[in-house]
Design a protein around this motif. Structure first.
Motif, PDB file in Angstrom:
ATOM      1  N   HIS A 154       0.749  -1.344  -0.153  1.00  0.00           N
ATOM      2  CA  HIS A 154      -0.111  -0.102  -0.124  1.00  0.00           C
ATOM      3  C   HIS A 154       0.850   1.243   0.191  1.00  0.00           C
ATOM      4  O   HIS A 154       1.760   1.228   0.756  1.00  0.00           O
ATOM      5  CB  HIS A 154      -0.991  -0.098   1.052  1.00  0.00           C
ATOM      6  CG  HIS A 154      -2.070  -0.987   1.155  1.00  0.00           C
ATOM      7  ND1 HIS A 154      -1.882  -2.184   1.369  1.00  0.00           N
ATOM      8  CD2 HIS A 154      -3.292  -0.729   0.888  1.00  0.00           C
ATOM      9  CE1 HIS A 154      -3.192  -2.882   1.222  1.00  0.00           C
ATOM     10  NE2 HIS A 154      -3.908  -2.144   0.756  1.00  0.00           N
TER      11      HIS A 154
ATOM     12  N   SER B 224      -3.274   3.506  -1.693  1.00  0.00           N
ATOM     13  CA  SER B 224      -3.783   2.846  -2.945  1.00  0.00           C
ATOM     14  C   SER B 224      -3.101   1.373  -2.777  1.00  0.00           C
ATOM     15  O   SER B 224      -1.760   1.476  -2.022  1.00  0.00           O
ATOM     16  CB  SER B 224      -3.393   3.573  -4.276  1.00  0.00           C
ATOM     17  OG  SER B 224      -4.484   4.756  -4.280  1.00  0.00           O
TER      18      SER B 224
ATOM     19  N   SER C 180      -8.205   0.166  -6.966  1.00  0.00           N
ATOM     20  CA  SER C 180      -7.581   1.347  -6.790  1.00  0.00           C
ATOM     21  C   SER C 180      -8.021   2.415  -7.589  1.00  0.00           C
ATOM     22  O   SER C 180      -8.458   3.618  -7.626  1.00  0.00           O
ATOM     23  CB  SER C 180      -6.248   1.364  -6.170  1.00  0.00           C
ATOM     24  OG  SER C 180      -5.823   0.820  -5.025  1.00  0.00           O
TER      25      SER C 180
END
Length: 264
Positions: free
Chosen positions: A9, A13, A30
């Motif tokens: 991450h 996102s 995402s």
């Protein structure tokens, strides 16, 4: 047992890490988050209001001790609901995958039990032949990746499908499946890299405790083009904002000469 394709991450996102090159590719989900969802604001407000009415005494007891905690309790009502639904959805996906693989699940989780008759009825009706499940689609050309729910043969056709346990089916499922269908490679759970198979159709299996529906989903070039638009928005959203608004060339502040002003 292989852990499959690793994810990390960054800046809110999720990114997939290529098993050979270590290159990062943003996840399809995402990218789909770039799509405007104005209804979510109203839904979130409704969830907070319903929580306030349903749990009025609880909110009052929390507020008596910690007003900020009571505000947070209401503010995060939608997130708590989403978390619970996501946990149930994951359990249903696990059961569905095991059954697709031909495994017997004699004692499904109690939260999964309402979904079991629908899954079994679908398996009995369509007799799907499993090709892949929970593997990763990777696009080197357009730089994205994502794990798809299932790819099966039904009546000789290769069907790329998504299992949904939400209240409704949204247009985003078409963008999601189109992205997978137009990928360059398929990466298995054992990190074997293969050309992505030709897909004949996209489909969504929508299951709730009350009912189940199996629908065809368009995954052609037009829908894929809409996904690529979101892909470009994702890139733009990650561009640095530094320097867009420069330093102040001139300032003028009111004098705070009085003692009252200085103490405030």
């Amino acid at each position: 047992m292989s852990e499959g394709v690793r994810t990390i991450h960054q800046k809110g996102s999720r990114y997939y890490v290529h098993p050979e090159t270590e290159a990062l590719a943003p996840s399809v989900t995402s990218i789909l988050n770039m799509e405007s969802k104005p209804f979510l604001q109203q839904w979130s407000a409704t969830m907070a209001a319903e929580c306030a009415v349903t749990d009025l005494e609880v909110v009052q007891r929390i507020a008596d001790r910690d007003r900020a905690a009571a505000v947070d309790f209401l503010k995060f009502a939608a997130k708590r609901y989403t978390k619970v639904r996501a946990d149930v959805g994951s359990l249903v996906h696990d059961y569905f995958e095991l059954r697709l693989r031909g495994e017997t699940v004699p004692y499904p989780h109690h939260d999964v039990e309402p979904y079991v008759p629908h899954i079994e009825a679908w398996l009995d009706k369509y007799q799907p032949e499993l090709c892949y499940a929970e593997d990763v689609a990777w696009s080197s050309q357009h730089d994205y990746a994502g794990s798809f729910d299932f790819m099966v043969k039904i009546g000789g056709a290769t069907v790329l499908g998504d299992l949904k346990t939400s209240k409704s089916v949204y247009l985003s499922v078409a963008l999601q499946l189109a992205a997978y269908a137009h990928s360059d490679n398929l990466i298995t759970v054992d990190r074997e890299i293969l050309p992505f198979p030709q897909v004949d159709a996209g489909a969504v299996l929508h299951i709730t405790p009350e009912k189940a529906e199996f629908r065809k989903v368009e995954v052609g070039d037009a829908i894929f083009g809409r996904f690529l638009n979101l892909r470009r928005v994702f890139t733009d959203s990650r561009a640095s904002d530094a320097g867009i608004i420069g330093r102040a060339a001139w300032k003028n502040e009111l004098s705070r000469a009085t003692g009252t002003a200085r103490r405030s």
